[in-house]
Design a protein around this motif. Structure first.
Motif, short mmCIF file in Angstrom:
data_model
loop_
_atom_site.label_atom_id
_atom_site.label_comp_id
_atom_site.label_asym_id
_atom_site.label_seq_id
_atom_site.Cartn_x
_atom_site.Cartn_y
_atom_site.Cartn_z
N TYR A 17 -30.93 39.55 -38.61
CA TYR A 17 -29.79 38.84 -38.02
C TYR A 17 -29.16 39.65 -36.88
CZ TYR A 17 -30.18 35.35 -41.75
OH TYR A 17 -30.64 34.36 -42.58
N THR B 186 -36.74 39.26 -37.24
CA THR B 186 -37.12 39.78 -38.55
C THR B 186 -37.86 41.09 -38.31
OG1 THR B 186 -39.24 38.62 -38.52
CG2 THR B 186 -37.37 37.47 -39.53
N ARG C 55 -34.86 39.68 -42.76
CA ARG C 55 -34.11 39.03 -41.68
C ARG C 55 -33.04 40.03 -41.24
NH1 ARG C 55 -35.16 36.82 -46.03
NH2 ARG C 55 -36.12 34.77 -46.32
N TYR D 66 -38.20 30.72 -40.78
CA TYR D 66 -38.75 31.86 -40.05
C TYR D 66 -40.28 31.88 -40.01
CZ TYR D 66 -34.23 34.15 -39.58
OH TYR D 66 -32.93 34.46 -39.24
#
Length: 399
Positions: A67, A268, A65, A254
């Motif tokens: 972010y 991701t 991930r 996700y």
């Protein structure tokens, strides 16, 4: 190694540092580091585990991930549209989001007694690209942030970029656009602007104009079933200084395609993919024949756009961010080291950002250097990986 200008033994200190201080004492489950200089891969290591509960080692193709490392990608996407003449940096955002024409600025008070006034000037594309728009993340007890919460401004499932900007239209700004800097939803607004100007959903725009041209084959807003085995677990550090699983990769949100395509934090991807993005930046907007941005556009993005040329220590409100403030400026999607003395770190002229799970990258055009560090530990302020890796990497440059 000689072609990259590094002392191999000194650069190899990265491995011992991370294993001794972080992986063996279980401060993180595992990590991945890639260092490229002059186009040569000088260091790459996959250390520790990607999933402690299942005993799975960190692998070169692990998916993380990323972010807020999504933000530079969104900023590049919007500036591609700038290059097509679709907007000017000083154009008001309400040209594309008409309901934002009447945005007010907070003065005082709270709730029904809140007082606002018209802004001194309109919010522009420059402001949303640079987090100087007057927006926030709505997560504090400030009277404006309470209005974010009351209006249910969020990036969760069931929302989309259109409903998101409609809700923001009803919330006052924290300050006059351009006068302060605050980490915020601004890059999610940039994602909406990409959709509105291009006529394409953000995920498709990314695929067609950034990911496919760069060969970023594993970067997406979700992890498909065929890749779940490669998806890392996400952890947080508890008050007892242990690791707690907070997102099981086999049960993660996700795994499904989100309704909200977050340009501020939704992607991701792998180290290899993000390194290709960084290498494109290092090379002035081009990689392997794929031109993503013009070199002059990228130089504009990586200059300090803060008012008066100041640093974040003078301009920033709030302590939450993916960077220190002293000696650091901010451009159009990137922070940059303005002064090694002021920042107390090496690498003046670099540009960078990070993500909530402690992922980081930086590109240094002076040293012709790209660095990507991936792990999955929240929050990102837990350890100063950027500072520690900078000490090791720059001290290993000997040419």
């Amino acid at each position: 190694m000689a072609a990259s200008g590094f002392d191999e033994a000194r650069l190899g200190r990265i491995t011992g540092h991370l294993e001794e201080h972080y992986i063996e004492p279980r401060k993180i489950a595992g990590c991945q580091v890639a260092v490229v200089r002059h186009g040569h891969l000088a260091y790459h290591a996959s250390l520790g585990s990607r999933d402690l509960e299942r005993g799975l080692p960190m692998a070169d193709d692990t998916i993380f991930r990323i972010y807020s490392m999504t933000k530079p990608i969104t900023s590049v996407a919007l500036m591609q549209l700038y290059e097509r003449g679709m907007f000017q940096l000083n154009d008001p955002v309400h040209r594309v989001i008409p309901q934002w024409r009447d945005h007010e600025v907070y003065v005082r008070g709270e709730g029904e007694r809140i007082e606002t006034r018209p802004p001194e000037g309109p919010m522009t594309f420059r402001h949303v690209l640079g987090h100087t728009a007057g927006l926030s993340y709505g997560g504090t007890n400030h009277p404006v942030d309470k209005l974010y919460q009351a209006a249910a401004v969020r990036r969760g499932d069931g929302e989309n970029l259109e409903t998101f900007v409609e809700k923001l239209a009803a919330v006052p700004l924290h300050y006059d656009p351009g006068q302060r800097w605050m980490y915020s939803y601004a890059t999610d607004v940039c994602g909406h602007l990409v959709e509105a100007l291009s006529g394409m959903p953000l995920d498709r725009y990314f695929d067609e104009h950034i990911f496919k041209p760069l060969g970023m084959v594993d970067t997406a807003f979700n992890v498909p079933a065929r890749k779940v085995e490669r998806f890392a677990a996400n952890y947080e550090r508890t008050p007892e200084k242990t690791l707690k699983l907070i997102d099981d990769p086999r049960a993660s949100a996700y795994l499904a395609q989100p309704t909200f395509l977050s340009g501020g934090g939704g992607l991701t991807g792998t180290t290899a993919d993000y390194l290709r993005f960084c290498e494109m930046l290092r090379r002035g907007g081009e990689l392997d024949g794929a031109r993503i941005l013009g070199p002059r556009t990228l130089k504009l993005m990586t200059r300090n756009h803060l008012a008066g040329g100041g640093d974040l220590a003078r301009m920033a409100e709030g302590a939450f961010s993916e960077t220190a403030y002293q000696g650091v400026g901010f451009g159009l999607g990137f922070a940059m080291t303005l002064s090694e003395v002021g920042a107390g770190t090496l690498g003046a002229g670099d540009f960078y950002w990070g993500g909530a799970a402690s992922t980081i990258f930086w590109v240094d055009p002076v040293e012709d250097l790209s660095v990507v560090f991936m792990t999955q530990l929240m929050p990102s302020a837990t350890f100063n990986f950027r500072g520690q890796l900078k000490n090791i990497i720059y001290s290993a440059i000997v040419d």
